[in-house]
Design a protein around this motif. Structure first.
Motif, PDB file in Angstrom:
ATOM      1  N   ALA A  30      -9.255   5.026  -3.248  1.00 30.67           N
ATOM      2  CA  ALA A  30      -8.287   3.821  -3.240  1.00 30.67           C
ATOM      3  C   ALA A  30      -8.251   3.351  -4.810  1.00 30.67           C
ATOM      4  CB  ALA A  30      -8.877   2.686  -2.458  1.00 30.67           C
TER       5      ALA A  30
ATOM      6  N   LEU B  49      -5.131   6.301   8.291  1.00 30.54           N
ATOM      7  CA  LEU B  49      -4.667   4.763   8.074  1.00 30.54           C
ATOM      8  C   LEU B  49      -3.976   4.207   9.485  1.00 30.54           C
ATOM      9  CD1 LEU B  49      -5.020   3.316   5.716  1.00 30.54           C
ATOM     10  CD2 LEU B  49      -2.752   3.495   5.153  1.00 30.54           C
TER      11      LEU B  49
ATOM     12  N   VAL C  91     -11.158  11.100  -1.177  1.00 35.56           N
ATOM     13  CA  VAL C  91     -10.270  10.055  -1.037  1.00 35.56           C
ATOM     14  C   VAL C  91     -10.470   8.866  -1.725  1.00 35.56           C
ATOM     15  CG1 VAL C  91      -8.918   8.652   0.759  1.00 35.56           C
ATOM     16  CG2 VAL C  91      -9.632  11.050   1.121  1.00 35.56           C
TER      17      VAL C  91
ATOM     18  N   VAL D  60       3.344  -0.823   4.229  1.00 37.06           N
ATOM     19  CA  VAL D  60       2.782   0.447   3.751  1.00 37.06           C
ATOM     20  C   VAL D  60       4.014   1.542   3.352  1.00 37.06           C
ATOM     21  CG1 VAL D  60       1.584   2.510   4.552  1.00 37.06           C
ATOM     22  CG2 VAL D  60       0.900   0.057   5.019  1.00 37.06           C
TER      23      VAL D  60
ATOM     24  N   VAL E  44       4.745   5.114   2.909  1.00 34.15           N
ATOM     25  CA  VAL E  44       4.118   6.604   3.018  1.00 34.15           C
ATOM     26  C   VAL E  44       5.180   7.335   2.329  1.00 34.15           C
ATOM     27  CG1 VAL E  44       3.708   8.442   4.991  1.00 34.15           C
ATOM     28  CG2 VAL E  44       3.605   6.001   5.574  1.00 34.15           C
TER      29      VAL E  44
ATOM     30  N   VAL F 183       0.899  -1.242  -0.030  1.00 32.86           N
ATOM     31  CA  VAL F 183      -0.063  -0.035  -0.103  1.00 32.86           C
ATOM     32  C   VAL F 183       0.860   1.118  -0.134  1.00 32.86           C
ATOM     33  CG1 VAL F 183      -1.781   1.150   1.203  1.00 32.86           C
ATOM     34  CG2 VAL F 183      -1.563  -1.402   1.457  1.00 32.86           C
ATOM     35  N   THR F 184       0.475   2.324  -0.784  1.00 32.02           N
ATOM     36  CA  THR F 184       1.015   3.629  -0.501  1.00 32.02           C
ATOM     37  C   THR F 184      -0.103   4.605  -0.115  1.00 32.02           C
ATOM     38  OG1 THR F 184       0.633   4.483  -2.759  1.00 32.02           O
ATOM     39  CG2 THR F 184       2.734   3.157  -2.509  1.00 32.02           C
ATOM     40  N   CYS F 185       0.454   5.730   0.548  1.00 32.78           N
ATOM     41  CA  CYS F 185      -0.240   6.612   1.049  1.00 32.78           C
ATOM     42  C   CYS F 185       0.339   8.083   1.590  1.00 32.78           C
ATOM     43  CB  CYS F 185      -0.939   6.011   2.324  1.00 32.78           C
ATOM     44  SG  CYS F 185      -2.303   7.132   3.229  1.00 32.78           S
TER      45      CYS F 185
ATOM     46  N   LEU G 152      -3.416   5.026  -1.751  1.00 33.31           N
ATOM     47  CA  LEU G 152      -4.569   6.304  -1.360  1.00 33.31           C
ATOM     48  C   LEU G 152      -4.222   7.363  -2.121  1.00 33.31           C
ATOM     49  CD1 LEU G 152      -5.293   4.887   2.388  1.00 33.31           C
ATOM     50  CD2 LEU G 152      -6.299   4.165   0.187  1.00 33.31           C
ATOM     51  N   ARG G 153      -5.209   8.136  -2.196  1.00 33.48           N
ATOM     52  CA  ARG G 153      -5.067   9.703  -3.131  1.00 33.48           C
ATOM     53  C   ARG G 153      -5.848  10.540  -2.662  1.00 33.48           C
ATOM     54  NH1 ARG G 153      -2.566   7.160  -8.792  1.00 33.48           N
ATOM     55  NH2 ARG G 153      -0.727   6.275  -8.019  1.00 33.48           N
TER      56      ARG G 153
ATOM     57  N   LEU H  15      -2.483  11.628   5.527  1.00 34.29           N
ATOM     58  CA  LEU H  15      -3.532  10.478   5.693  1.00 34.29           C
ATOM     59  C   LEU H  15      -3.090   9.459   6.298  1.00 34.29           C
ATOM     60  CD1 LEU H  15      -6.428  10.455   4.448  1.00 34.29           C
ATOM     61  CD2 LEU H  15      -5.705   9.156   2.375  1.00 34.29           C
ATOM     62  N   ALA H  16      -1.990   9.070   6.220  1.00 36.74           N
ATOM     63  CA  ALA H  16      -1.416   7.754   6.751  1.00 36.74           C
ATOM     64  C   ALA H  16      -1.573   8.147   8.244  1.00 36.74           C
ATOM     65  CB  ALA H  16       0.180   7.580   6.282  1.00 36.74           C
TER      66      ALA H  16
END
Length: 303
Positions: free
Chosen positions: A272, A107, A270, A125, A127, A96-98, A143-144, A102-103
């Motif tokens: 995914a 998250l 937001v 993850v 970040v 996952v990237t975030c 996540l954007r 937001l992370a």
């Protein structure tokens, strides 16, 4: 007998536009892919790829063969998915990237609950604010935060929820400056922002009756981290545009206040983002379902 792996290799090389990108996706060395495709062409007796120093392109025979290779790959993925769904418990690694803010705010508080519910799943993850290429870097979910769904090509976009952006400042800022009564009066106040091209930035504001105003300003401070901007806003450095979920506590404690009630930037969503629903392993599917239930319900729609 035809080695079906070669058909999958060829499909990936054609889709990714080269051996290096396909190798990263497949986890196969570039040299091995090149050799296998050359051997495949020799067995078939036709050239499938036109090779130049700059790019690869499909021949007419390659385009025809590519369509059949895609069908073979999709059937193989469907078979793998059908077997995976037989498992009673999702397992494997979800990458996952975030973005950092937001992370930290959204998250981080919920991921331990997901891992506790799914003990055979591992999360990796990353970040970062960098725009990650999901296919090229083998990432499952990104996540954007965007005002509208981006043009993601072949990527699938799942909307997780809407969050409000607020124009806020410290009450201390108004000890030496009068409170603005109209959008035009915002020009007299210092501002802080995430970026400023050639020293200038623009905020689009929407009023209580749907009217709009473009605030062109020269920020006294820019930082590409919202947490840093929030701290500066609390210290009275200037006006800031912040997501509601990030400054909820500061608003309750009155260390930040809305600057011009009724006026705010447009809402943002937001999302995914993930490569494909077809062939998705159960662990990724369960993670997306978890985000849909948890993020929307708990974090993003708070004003």
């Amino acid at each position: 007998m035809q080695d079906l792996n070669d058909m999958v290799f060829f499909a990936e090389v054609a889709d990714r536009g080269g051996f290096a990108a396909a190798g990263r996706t497949l986890g196969v060395p570039k040299s091995k892919l090149s050799r296998r495709i050359s051997e495949l062409e020799a067995r078939l007796g036709v050239r499938l790829l036109q090779r130049t120093t700059r790019k690869l392109s499909l021949t007419v025979a390659g385009e025809l063969y590519h369509r059949h290779c895609i069908a073979v790959r999709e059937e193989a993925e469907a078979a793998h998915e059908a077997l995976a769904q037989v498992q009673s418990e999702p397992r494997g690694t979800v990458r996952v990237t975030c973005p950092p803010t937001l992370a930290r705010t959204t998250l981080a508080p919920i991921l331990p609950r997901f891992l506790k519910a799914h003990p055979y799943v591992r999360l990796e993850v990353q970040v970062t604010d960098r725009a990650v290429d999901l296919v090229d870097e083998a990432v499952d979910v990104a996540l954007r935060v965007r005002s509208s769904p981006e043009d993601s090509g072949t990527l699938v976009v799942k909307n997780l929820g809407t969050t409000h952006l607020l124009l806020v400042a410290s009450p201390h800022l108004f000890e030496t400056s009068s409170r603005p009564q109209s959008p035009q009066e915002l020009q007299a106040l210092p501002t802080i922002a995430t970026s400023a091209a050639d020293g200038r930035a623009t905020w689009s504001l929407v009023g209580p009756r749907g009217e709009t105003f473009e605030l062109h300003h020269k920020p006294v401070y820019t930082a590409n981290d919202l947490q840093m901007l929030k701290i500066a806003a609390v210290e009275g450095t200037g006006l800031a545009v912040l997501p509601a979920y990030l400054c909820k506590d500061e608003l309750l404690r009155n260390v930040l206040v809305p600057v011009l009630p009724g006026w705010a930037p447009p809402e943002v969503n937001v999302h995914a983002v993930f490569p494909s629903r077809r062939g998705m392993v159960p662990a990724v599917r369960r993670f997306l379902d978890f985000l849909g239930d948890s993020v929307v319900g708990e974090r993003l729609v708070e004003a």
